[in-house]
Structures are given as C-alpha cells and as structure tokens.
Write a protein that holds these residues in place. Structure first.
Motif, mmCIF file in Angstrom:
data_model
loop_
_atom_site.group_PDB
_atom_site.id
_atom_site.type_symbol
_atom_site.label_atom_id
_atom_site.label_comp_id
_atom_site.label_asym_id
_atom_site.label_seq_id
_atom_site.Cartn_x
_atom_site.Cartn_y
_atom_site.Cartn_z
ATOM 1 N N TYR A 1 85.187 70.831 38.994
ATOM 2 C CA TYR A 1 84.961 69.950 39.955
ATOM 3 C C TYR A 1 86.143 70.971 41.228
ATOM 4 O O TYR A 1 86.963 71.848 40.557
ATOM 5 C CB TYR A 1 85.550 68.886 40.548
ATOM 6 C CG TYR A 1 85.230 67.763 39.726
ATOM 7 C CD1 TYR A 1 84.947 67.391 38.500
ATOM 8 C CD2 TYR A 1 84.309 66.688 40.816
ATOM 9 C CE1 TYR A 1 84.379 66.144 38.601
ATOM 10 C CE2 TYR A 1 84.142 65.679 41.186
ATOM 11 C CZ TYR A 1 83.536 65.661 38.950
ATOM 12 O OH TYR A 1 83.442 63.544 39.049
ATOM 13 N N HIS B 1 88.191 66.409 49.342
ATOM 14 C CA HIS B 1 88.408 65.803 47.950
ATOM 15 C C HIS B 1 88.035 66.631 47.259
ATOM 16 O O HIS B 1 87.125 67.525 47.849
ATOM 17 C CB HIS B 1 87.788 64.411 48.472
ATOM 18 C CG HIS B 1 85.938 64.613 49.084
ATOM 19 N ND1 HIS B 1 86.267 64.209 50.528
ATOM 20 C CD2 HIS B 1 85.130 64.651 48.713
ATOM 21 C CE1 HIS B 1 84.752 64.026 49.983
ATOM 22 N NE2 HIS B 1 84.446 64.611 49.441
ATOM 23 N N PHE C 1 93.668 59.197 43.944
ATOM 24 C CA PHE C 1 92.231 59.379 44.586
ATOM 25 C C PHE C 1 91.724 57.764 43.556
ATOM 26 O O PHE C 1 91.540 57.947 42.475
ATOM 27 C CB PHE C 1 91.187 60.077 43.678
ATOM 28 C CG PHE C 1 92.800 61.140 43.902
ATOM 29 C CD1 PHE C 1 92.993 62.387 42.967
ATOM 30 C CD2 PHE C 1 91.479 61.932 45.413
ATOM 31 C CE1 PHE C 1 94.025 63.192 43.697
ATOM 32 C CE2 PHE C 1 92.379 63.365 45.815
ATOM 33 C CZ PHE C 1 93.749 63.980 45.089
ATOM 34 N N GLN D 1 81.054 61.120 38.829
ATOM 35 C CA GLN D 1 81.892 60.501 39.805
ATOM 36 C C GLN D 1 82.631 61.036 41.119
ATOM 37 O O GLN D 1 81.980 62.404 41.594
ATOM 38 C CB GLN D 1 83.615 60.212 38.746
ATOM 39 C CG GLN D 1 83.684 59.300 37.573
ATOM 40 C CD GLN D 1 84.348 59.292 36.755
ATOM 41 O OE1 GLN D 1 85.896 58.936 37.152
ATOM 42 N NE2 GLN D 1 84.116 58.899 35.334
ATOM 43 N N PHE D 2 81.913 60.154 41.911
ATOM 44 C CA PHE D 2 82.603 60.352 43.556
ATOM 45 C C PHE D 2 83.312 59.996 43.513
ATOM 46 O O PHE D 2 83.911 59.604 43.390
ATOM 47 C CB PHE D 2 81.005 60.177 44.170
ATOM 48 C CG PHE D 2 79.787 60.734 43.273
ATOM 49 C CD1 PHE D 2 79.388 60.289 42.974
ATOM 50 C CD2 PHE D 2 79.352 61.910 44.670
ATOM 51 C CE1 PHE D 2 78.339 60.692 42.646
ATOM 52 C CE2 PHE D 2 78.203 62.365 44.755
ATOM 53 C CZ PHE D 2 77.653 61.904 43.567
ATOM 54 N N PHE D 3 84.494 61.295 44.515
ATOM 55 C CA PHE D 3 85.558 61.430 44.596
ATOM 56 C C PHE D 3 85.752 60.617 46.254
ATOM 57 O O PHE D 3 85.336 61.843 46.794
ATOM 58 C CB PHE D 3 86.490 62.461 44.006
ATOM 59 C CG PHE D 3 87.068 62.408 42.549
ATOM 60 C CD1 PHE D 3 86.062 62.548 41.835
ATOM 61 C CD2 PHE D 3 88.925 62.223 42.245
ATOM 62 C CE1 PHE D 3 86.509 62.754 40.590
ATOM 63 C CE2 PHE D 3 88.632 61.572 41.038
ATOM 64 C CZ PHE D 3 87.664 61.976 40.289
ATOM 65 N N GLY D 4 86.961 60.083 46.720
ATOM 66 C CA GLY D 4 87.239 59.676 47.665
ATOM 67 C C GLY D 4 88.300 61.141 47.847
ATOM 68 O O GLY D 4 88.713 61.760 47.374
ATOM 69 N N PRO D 5 89.154 60.638 49.217
ATOM 70 C CA PRO D 5 89.640 62.234 49.317
ATOM 71 C C PRO D 5 91.291 62.000 49.113
ATOM 72 O O PRO D 5 92.346 62.709 49.489
ATOM 73 C CB PRO D 5 89.825 61.861 51.739
ATOM 74 C CG PRO D 5 89.354 60.418 51.361
ATOM 75 C CD PRO D 5 88.273 60.056 50.543
#
Lengths: 115, 113
Positions: free
Chosen positions: A36, A43, B91, B102-106
C-alpha cells in the motif's frame, strides 16, 4: 505470531534512480501479500497484490514486486522513480483463506524523491 | 470511483470521554475493518465485522471499544472512556469478500488530552 518487517525506514533518492524496498514476513502458511502507498495528506491506496500465480506482480504507476517464497520476501521495485513517488510505503500480509483477511502491516518506509 | 469515507477527520477529546468515529464503507462491500496507527508506529488491526457481528478482534480491542452498523451504510467505532494512549489515526476499511483488496478511508485523527 505473524509479523512483517520493512528494513528501510527512510529512503532518499534522486529522480530517475532505481528503487527497491525490502519486505519480509514471518508465517509458515500461505499468505496474500500487498503493498500500500500513502501519499502526503491522502489515504492508503493499494499499489499491488499477490495472491497466487506468477510471483512477479505488476502494479500501478510502474511498480512491481517479486514474491520469493523461500526467503519469505515480497520486495517492491521501480526502475526509475519520480518526484511524485514521494510517499510512505507499507507492506502487508494476510493469511490465505482466513475468515477475515485482517492485514498485518510493516512499519512503513518513507520515500523522499528529490527533483 | 466509490470510496470509503470517514468523519470527522480530526477529533479532540478529553480523557475519559466517549467518542464515536464514523465510516461509510463502499456500498456493495460486506466486510468491514478498523485499524489504528499511533504516531510513528505501524498500522495495527483492531477489529473485523461481517454479517452484523465481530469476526475477529485484536488484543487492543478491549471492553472500552465497540463497533456497530447502526443502519445500512454507517459503520462506527466507539471508545467508551478514552485514554491518552488512544491518541492515534483510526482507519476504516472495507472489502467485498475476505480474500479481496481492502479499501481504506482517509482516517480520523483522534487526540486525547
């Protein structure tokens, strides 16, 4: 317990230099592997992932990573970095076939690319 | 492109107060997660949630923490009585299936004074 190690905490490169960030994990079973990236003020975004198949994985923005099972490694590479690659990079692991797929993160590597 | 959103972006609270951090996962995702990152440390898993119940939780996720999906869109993390050491970036993440990305928020930066 599973863990992820990133050996480089802070890397400074000039534009056009090649990049390799190390990542090792400790777990004897089958894993899913991720890199990532977190750009300043943004983010976490997925750069690339490995689940199975070809151990050389290509991601976005010219990044690639190679899974070497015998070394428990998943190093990130880019042949020529740009100033816009300045960001923090996180290696992460999850257990293959796990019920929840929780991610175990490394400590992160802060990359600064100088123009 | 759909994304995970989190509110507030920054929360300041006094020690002992309750806080609720809010997340709106991507609409067709079924698996939800909370992680936290204490300044200078690694991102740590707190809890995962599926089908209206906790699937897994870490040692950090003690009785002071709870999660809820109060309606069809929000996913919340509550800390009942905050401590100084709860100061961190929190997060939220979501995924379609457990094996997917997995998609993460800010993130929400929580500061406990």
């Amino acid at each position: 317990a599973q863990s992820v190690s990133q050996h480089n905490h802070h890397v400074i490169l000039s534009e056009a230099a090649s990049l390799e960030l190390g990542c090792n994990y400790s777990y004897g079973g089958t894993v899913n592997l991720f890199w990532y990236v977190q750009y300043p003020g943004q983010h976490l975004q997925l750069l690339l992932k490995y689940f199975s198949g070809d151990p050389l994985v290509k991601g976005i923005k010219g990044f690639e990573a190679e899974f070497i099972k015998s070394k428990f490694s998943f190093n990130l590479r880019k042949p020529s970095v740009q100033w816009s690659d300045t960001a923090e990079y996180f290696c992460a692991v999850s257990l293959y076939g796990g019920a929840t797929n929780k991610l175990i993160f490394g400590t992160g590597t802060l990359l600064a690319v100088q123009p | 492109e759909p994304e995970v959103t989190q509110t507030p972006s920054h929360q300041v609270t006094q020690m002992g107060q309750e806080v609720i951090l809010r997340c709106v996962p991507i609409s067709n995702h079924l698996y939800f997660y909370w992680y936290r990152q204490i300044l200078g440390q690694k991102v740590e898993f707190l809890v995962s949630f599926y089908n209206n119940e906790i699937s897994e939780k870490s040692e950090i996720f003690d009785d002071q923490f709870s999660v809820e999906r109060p309606d069809g869109s929000n996913f919340t993390l509550k800390i009942r009585s905050t401590k100084l050491e709860d100061s961190a970036m929190y997060f939220c993440a979501s995924s379609e299936r457990p094996s997917n990305e997995q998609f993460f928020g800010p993130g929400t930066r929580l500061t406990v004074l």
